[in-house]
Design a protein around this motif. Structure first.
Motif, short mmCIF file in Angstrom:
data_model
loop_
_atom_site.label_atom_id
_atom_site.label_comp_id
_atom_site.label_asym_id
_atom_site.label_seq_id
_atom_site.Cartn_x
_atom_site.Cartn_y
_atom_site.Cartn_z
N SER A 33 0.86 -1.19 0.00
CA SER A 33 0.00 0.00 0.00
C SER A 33 0.90 1.23 0.00
CB SER A 33 -0.92 0.00 1.22
OG SER A 33 -0.15 -0.01 2.42
N GLN A 34 1.66 1.36 -1.06
CA GLN A 34 2.66 2.42 -1.20
C GLN A 34 2.79 2.75 -2.67
OE1 GLN A 34 6.53 1.37 0.37
NE2 GLN A 34 7.57 2.97 -0.79
N GLY A 35 2.56 3.99 -3.01
CA GLY A 35 2.68 4.41 -4.39
C GLY A 35 4.08 4.90 -4.71
N PRO A 91 5.05 -0.25 -10.63
CA PRO A 91 4.75 0.96 -9.87
C PRO A 91 3.28 1.36 -10.01
CG PRO A 91 6.66 1.26 -11.31
CD PRO A 91 5.96 0.02 -11.75
N GLY A 92 2.76 2.05 -8.99
CA GLY A 92 1.39 2.55 -9.03
C GLY A 92 1.26 3.78 -8.17
N SER A 93 0.17 4.49 -8.32
CA SER A 93 -0.04 5.72 -7.55
C SER A 93 -0.44 5.42 -6.11
CB SER A 93 -1.12 6.58 -8.22
OG SER A 93 -2.35 5.87 -8.27
N LYS A 94 -1.12 4.28 -5.88
CA LYS A 94 -1.56 3.91 -4.52
C LYS A 94 -0.95 2.59 -4.05
CE LYS A 94 -5.75 4.01 -5.96
NZ LYS A 94 -7.23 3.87 -6.05
N TYR A 95 -0.77 1.67 -4.97
CA TYR A 95 -0.24 0.35 -4.65
C TYR A 95 0.89 0.00 -5.60
CZ TYR A 95 -4.48 -0.28 -1.88
OH TYR A 95 -5.48 -0.14 -0.96
N TRP A 146 -3.23 -6.83 -7.68
CA TRP A 146 -2.69 -5.47 -7.69
C TRP A 146 -3.49 -4.55 -8.60
CZ3 TRP A 146 -0.16 -3.18 -12.04
CH2 TRP A 146 0.33 -1.90 -11.79
N ILE A 147 -3.80 -4.99 -9.80
CA ILE A 147 -4.51 -4.14 -10.76
C ILE A 147 -5.93 -3.83 -10.26
CG2 ILE A 147 -5.57 -5.88 -12.27
CD1 ILE A 147 -3.54 -2.85 -13.47
N ARG A 148 -6.50 -4.76 -9.51
CA ARG A 148 -7.82 -4.53 -8.93
C ARG A 148 -7.75 -3.43 -7.86
NH1 ARG A 148 -12.50 -7.56 -7.60
NH2 ARG A 148 -13.85 -6.20 -6.38
N LEU A 149 -6.73 -3.50 -7.00
CA LEU A 149 -6.58 -2.50 -5.95
C LEU A 149 -6.15 -1.14 -6.50
CD1 LEU A 149 -4.77 -4.69 -3.27
CD2 LEU A 149 -7.13 -3.88 -3.17
N GLU A 150 -5.23 -1.15 -7.44
CA GLU A 150 -4.66 0.08 -7.96
C GLU A 150 -5.61 0.82 -8.90
OE1 GLU A 150 -2.09 3.17 -9.20
OE2 GLU A 150 -2.11 1.90 -7.42
N ARG A 151 -6.28 0.09 -9.79
CA ARG A 151 -7.08 0.74 -10.82
C ARG A 151 -8.55 0.36 -10.80
NH1 ARG A 151 -2.91 -0.27 -15.91
NH2 ARG A 151 -1.03 0.49 -14.84
#
Length: 411
Positions: A33-35, A91-95, A146-151
Motif C-alpha cells: 500500500s505504497q505508491g 509501480p502505481g499511484s496507490k499500490y 494489484w490491478i484490482r486494488l490500484e485501478r
C-alpha cells in the motif's frame, strides 16, 4: 484490507480451468500500500546498484501466452547454474507490486529475499498481501490482485492446458556461512559466530548494505546479526521476522527460515546490542550444529504458524529399553531431547509430521539409515529438537506418542 484481498482471490477461482496440466515455474508477489513512480524506482535501483541487469518494458509471464505486461525488470542474484533470480516491479499511484520468479511449488524464499533487498525502496510494513500462482496462469494472480486494488479493474485469470513437468528451485552453491551485520553488532558478536570455523565450516562477513545482500544470495546459510531496529541492517531483517518482532522487546530471538535461492536465513537478534550478543552466544552453544549441517547438506527445517521446528539427530552404541523425552525452556523456545533404541547406531531421525493445536505440539519422527556400512552394536538414536519462538504459557509436547508438559515464562 487482508479480508478484502482474500475475497478477490475467491472471486478469481471460478474462472480457473482446474483440469490444466502442471506448470514449469511460478511467480510469488507482494502488494504494497505504497505508491511510487517508475522514475523513483529507476533512480533508486541505479543509485543502489543492487541489480546486475535493469530495464523497463513489456514482459511475458507465461510461455503459453504472447501478451506482455509493463514492468521494471531486475536481476538480483543467481542460482547455482548461473541462471538469474528475476524480479519485476509494477509501480502505481496507490499500490505497488513486487513479483518474483520461483519454482512451480511457489517457494516464497526468493520473495523474502527480494523484499529484504528492496526494503530501502518498498517499506515491508506496507505489505497488504502476498500470493502466488504457477506460470500456466495468465496473468499471475498477484498482478490481478494489484490491478484490482490500484485501478479498480477486474482481470480474468486464464489457465492454459499444457504437457510439461514441475521444476524445482536450485540450491545456492556456497557451502559456507555468510554473516550480515552492522559495525556495532559486528564488533560485539561476529567473533562469537566466527568460532564455528573450528568445526570445519568457513564463515564470511558480508557487510551491511545492498551489495551484501546480493552476495548473500549465493550462500546456503546466511546469518543476520541484529533485529529489525538495528541501524543499516534492520530494513533487511524486518521482512524476515514478520510477526515475531514482539519477542524482541525485552529478550533475544533466534529465528530461521527459507529465503533467497533456496538456502536458509537465521536472524540472531536481541532487544539491544548486548542481548544480541547473548543470542549469539546461545546460538554457538545450541544452534551451531544445525547451521553447520545446513551449510554442508542443506536445511532440516519445518515451520507452522510462524513457529519453526529444527532437528539435529545423532546415534551411538548403547541400550535403551523404552523411549524417553526430556523438555526444557530457554527464552521463547522449547528444547526437546528424544531418545529411542534401535538395532544399530547409524540411523537418524527426521521430522515426518508436525501439528500445533492451541498449546499442544505433536511431532512424528521417522528414521532413515545414514550408511550402508555400520558398526555392529545396538544403538540409541537421539533427536535434539528446538521449537519456537513461542509466547509465554503452558505447553504439551508429544513426540512419537511420548508426551510431557513445559512452561515458557515471561521474561
Amino acid at each position: 484490507m487482508r479480508i478484502k484481498v482474500l475475497l478477490i482471490v475467491l472471486l478469481l477461482l471460478p474462472s480457473l480451468n482446474i483440469s490444466a496440466c502442471p506448470p514449469t515455474a511460478g511467480y510469488v508477489g507482494a502488494v504494497y500500500s505504497q505508491g511510487i513512480t517508475e522514475s523513483e524506482a529507476m533512480s533508486y535501483l541505479n543509485r543502489s546498484r543492487i541489480a546486475s541487469k535493469l530495464n523497463t518494458g513489456f514482459f511475458s509471464f507465461s510461455p503459453y501466452f504472447k501478451d506482455g505486461l509493463r514492468a521494471i525488470y531486475i536481476e538480483i542474484g543467481s542460482y547455482e547454474e548461473g541462471a538469474p533470480l528475476k524480479a519485476y516491479i509494477f509501480p502505481g499511484s496507490k499500490y505497488t507490486l513486487l513479483l518474483v520468479e520461483t519454482d512451480a511449488s511457489l517457494n516464497k524464499g526468493p520473495l523474502l529475499y527480494a523484499e529484504s533487498l528492496l526494503s530501502g525502496l518498498l517499506n515491508p510494513r506496507n505489505i497488504v498481501n502476498e500470493s502466488g500462482s504457477p506460470n500456466n496462469w495468465n496473468p499471475p494472480a498477484p498482478y490481478a490482485l494489484w490491478i484490482r486494488l490500484e485501478r479498480g479493474v477486474e482481470v480474468k485469470v486464464n489457465v492454459v492446458r499444457c504437457g510439461f513437468v514441475y521444476s524445482r528451485l536450485r540450491e545456492p552453491q556456497t557451502g559456507r556461512i555468510g554473516v550480515i551485520a552492522n559495525e556495532i553488532d559486528y564488533n560485539l558478536s561476529f567473533g562469537i559466530i566466527k568460532r564455528i570455523e573450528s568445526r570445519g565450516v568457513g564463515v564470511d562477513y558480508l557487510g551491511f548494505n545492498e551489495e551484501s545482500m546480493i552476495k548473500a544470495s549465493k550462500y546456503r546459510v546466511v546469518i543476520f546479526l541484529g533485529g529489525h531496529l538495528a541501524p543499516a541492517t534492520g530494513k533487511f531483517v524486518l521482512p524476515l521476522l514478520r510477526n515475531k518482532t514482539a519477542y524482541l522487546r525485552h529478550n533475544w530471538l533466534i529465528s530461521p527460515g527459507t529465503w533467497g535461492t533456496g538456502g536458509i536465513f537465521i536472524v540472531i537478534a536481541g532487544s539491544d546490542r548486548y542481548m544480541t550478543r547473548r543470542a549469539a552466544e546461545e546460538f554457538l552453544i545450541r544452534w551451531a550444529d544445525f547451521a553447520i549441517r545446513a551449510a554442508r547438506e542443506g536445511a532440516v527445517f519445518m515451520e507452522f504458524n510462524s513457529t519453526a521446528i529444527m532437528i539435529v539427530s545423532s546415534g551411538r552404541c548403547g541400550i535403551l529399553e523404552e523411549p524417553e523425552l526430556q523438555l526444557s525452556s530457554e527464552g521463547n523456545y522449547i528444547k526437546a531431547v528424544y531418545r529411542e533404541g534401535h538395532s544399530d547406531p547409524c540411523a537418524r531421525f527426521y521430522i515426518a509430521e508436525c501439528s500445533m493445536t492451541d498449546r499442544e505440539i505433536r511431532i512424528t519422527l521417522g528414521r532413515q539409515s545414514t550408511s550402508l556400512i555400520c558398526v555392529q552394536c545396538i544403538g540409541v538414536i537421539t533427536a535434539n529438537i528446538t521449537i519456537g519462538p513461542l509466547p509465554p504459557g503452558d505447553y504439551k509436547v508429544c513426540i512419537n506418542g511420548i508426551c510431557g508438559h513445559i512452561n515458557i515464562s515471561k521474561s
